[in-house]
Design an enzyme around this catalytic site. Structure first.
Site, PDB file in Angstrom:
ATOM      1  N   LYS A 129       0.783  -1.174  -0.079  1.00 24.38           N
ATOM      2  CA  LYS A 129      -0.038   0.177  -0.233  1.00 24.38           C
ATOM      3  C   LYS A 129       0.886   1.120   0.094  1.00 24.38           C
ATOM      4  O   LYS A 129       0.303   2.147  -0.681  1.00 24.38           O
ATOM      5  CB  LYS A 129      -0.799   0.014   1.039  1.00 24.38           C
ATOM      6  CG  LYS A 129      -2.137  -1.006   1.149  1.00 24.38           C
ATOM      7  CD  LYS A 129      -3.130  -0.805   2.334  1.00 24.38           C
ATOM      8  CE  LYS A 129      -2.233  -1.137   3.685  1.00 24.38           C
ATOM      9  NZ  LYS A 129      -1.714  -2.649   3.784  1.00 24.38           N
ATOM     10  N   THR A 130       1.829   1.231   0.914  1.00 22.99           N
ATOM     11  CA  THR A 130       2.526   2.525   0.956  1.00 22.99           C
ATOM     12  C   THR A 130       3.470   2.991  -0.369  1.00 22.99           C
ATOM     13  O   THR A 130       3.229   3.837  -1.012  1.00 22.99           O
ATOM     14  CB  THR A 130       3.684   2.325   2.090  1.00 22.99           C
ATOM     15  OG1 THR A 130       2.928   2.370   3.403  1.00 22.99           O
ATOM     16  CG2 THR A 130       4.708   3.764   2.291  1.00 22.99           C
TER      17      THR A 130
ATOM     18  N   GLU B  65      -3.564   6.078   1.076  1.00 21.32           N
ATOM     19  CA  GLU B  65      -3.309   4.645   1.711  1.00 21.32           C
ATOM     20  C   GLU B  65      -4.513   4.483   2.866  1.00 21.32           C
ATOM     21  O   GLU B  65      -4.445   5.101   3.842  1.00 21.32           O
ATOM     22  CB  GLU B  65      -1.837   4.646   2.509  1.00 21.32           C
ATOM     23  CG  GLU B  65      -1.607   3.257   2.756  1.00 21.32           C
ATOM     24  CD  GLU B  65      -0.098   3.105   3.591  1.00 21.32           C
ATOM     25  OE1 GLU B  65       0.124   2.171   4.318  1.00 21.32           O
ATOM     26  OE2 GLU B  65       0.756   3.983   3.234  1.00 21.32           O
TER      27      GLU B  65
END
Length: 472
Positions: A134-135, A177
């Site tokens: 995600k990051t 995110e």
């Protein structure tokens, strides 16, 4: 599969005009956290008065102070005096003095996920979900959009070097995110959901933000994408298409033959991977990701697909991604030791660890890993898989478990991983909890043909700085 063109993007998250009444005062508990500090920056940019508190002063809290945000050390009921909204994680006990004082004073207590929902619904938005990546994917989307001539706002769970922070203020779209460890994420809505993968992390135990079962968590993923205007999901990850069945519109990305956006003709090298991007069989152009590992090709492909969906210039987006070196603690090149490359990575569950080992192997160097298991519960659930994920490294030094405030579980110890690897025939693994000995050993034995990767979600990153003699 076809997709309806987006309407023109209205302004989003730009600094608010001068208010006609006093700006509301938001107080953020745990403001030194990587996510909460990003909220602080985005709120301040909208003209909101922001303050916060945290038990642990850090470089992040000092940066916020320098930006004009009031940060108190520790927690106290007095912090809520004159506050309009208190923002707190669902993990904060309901009997916490600040929450008790806020309720007594009639102050609104708003969960962090409710605040993120407000930001996502306020403008064209992209919400990135999934167990892994995600990051990095969120960072790549924002960097690609910026390079392509768009002006994204961003909320990221890591420091993005291009922004010098974990947030970016822009006219939009808003790219965020969305962390599935907070069960409130399932109620959020966004215009475009990007779904990277789904596994069984953040499941089980008594943590306030964990899910009871993997089925419950995956139902949360399905609910999130079902509320989005459309979903872009990874076609290479088994089961994602079924979880996206309720989405109003579906698009896919990956190496799979039927994906709408595909990465083809992959050409990996020691520094990253070059590849060709196609959209429904039509070549969009050449791209490169300067981070090794197939998983980073997929992350970059998602970013290029989203940028294309929002009308960004492909070539310019690809150029921006080629220059991108990753957010903090995601394959972060820290420096060198005796000519060896020193890298730090946040990998802490089996899939992430295996991906990081594969990325290290792609460099062609001897792979030496310093691994810190994270949480007793996660180790209890996955130590055999962690051992298997590390088997591809040439050498593995195992530190003690990073507790992350968990109570130790009897019988759960870092040696479960190292012993399992020895039983599997790995000749280069050992349990070495003395960090000073780790540093002495690696300083004595590192050679120019090595890559040393400090790996884990705890404080193992400090060792990478010590090895490379970089200030922490």
């Amino acid at each position: 599969m076809t997709d309806t063109p987006l309407p023109p993007t209205p302004p989003a998250l730009a600094p608010a005009p001068a208010p006609t009444r006093p700006a509301p005062h938001y107080h953020l508990m745990g403001i030194g956290g990587i996510g909460v500090s990003a909220f602080a920056r985005l709120l301040a940019a909208r003209g909101v008065r922001v303050s916060g508190c945290d038990e642990h002063p850090s470089e992040l809290t000092e940066q916020l102070r320098r930006e004009g945000i009031t940060v108190e050390h520790g927690h106290a009921a007095a912090h809520v005096a004159g506050v309009d909204v208190l923002v707190a994680s669902e993990a904060v006990p309901k009997a916490h003095p600040e929450l008790v004082a806020a309720r007594a004073a009639g102050v609104e207590v708003r969960p962090r996920m409710a605040l993120l929902d407000e930001l996502l619904r306020a403008s064209p938005s992209v919400g990135v979900i999934g167990t892994h990546g995600k990051t990095t994917t969120t960072s790549m989307i924002a960097v690609a959009m910026q390079g392509a001539g768009l002006d994204p706002a961003a909320f990221v769970g890591g420091i993005v070097p291009e922004f010098g922070a974990n947030a970016r203020v822009g006219a939009g779209p808003f790219v965020a995110e969305v962390d599935e460890s907070d069960r409130g994420f399932a109620a959020l809505a966004c215009e475009t959901a990007v779904f990277t993968n789904a596994e069984d992390d953040h499941v089980g135990g008594n943590q306030a933000t964990y899910w009871e079962t993997v089925e419950e968590q995956h139902a949360g993923f399905a609910r999130f994408v079902g509320q989005a205007g459309r979903v872009l999901y990874c076609a290479d990850w088994p089961g994602l298409e079924a979880l996206c069945a309720g989405a109003p519109a579906r698009l896919s990305y990956g190496q799979a033959g039927g994906a709408d956006y595909r990465a083809v003709n992959l050409r990996p090298d020691a520094e990253g991977t070059s590849f060709t991007v196609t959209r429904r069989g039509e070549a969009l152009g050449e791209a490169r990701v300067s981070l090794p590992g197939t998983h980073n090709v997929l992350n970059a492909l998602a970013a290029l697909a989203v940028t294309d969906l929002y009308g960004g210039n492909f070539a310019a987006a690809a150029a921006a991604l080629a220059a991108f070196r990753g957010p903090g603690r995601r394959w972060q090149r820290v420096g060198q030791l005796n000519g060896a490359l020193v890298v730090d990575d946040y990998a802490h569950n089996a899939t992430k660890v295996a991906a990081a080992v594969q990325a290290a192997q792609q460099t062609g160097r001897r792979v030496r890993v310093v691994f810190q298991p994270h949480r007793y519960l996660r180790t209890q659930q996955s130590w055999p898989r962690l051992a298997e994920a590390l088997m591809g490294a040439d050498e593995v030094l195992i530190l003690d478990i990073a507790a992350a405030q968990e109570t130790p579980i009897p019988g759960i110890h870092a040696t479960l991983v190292s012993d399992r690897m020895v039983q599997g025939g790995h000749a280069g693994v050992r349990y070495l909890p003395d960090r000073a000995e780790v540093v002495r050993y690696l300083r004595r034995t590192a050679t120019p043909g090595d890559i040393i990767v400090t790996m884990g979600a705890g404080d193992v990153w400090k060792l990478s700085r010590e090895l490379a003699q970089v200030e922490a």
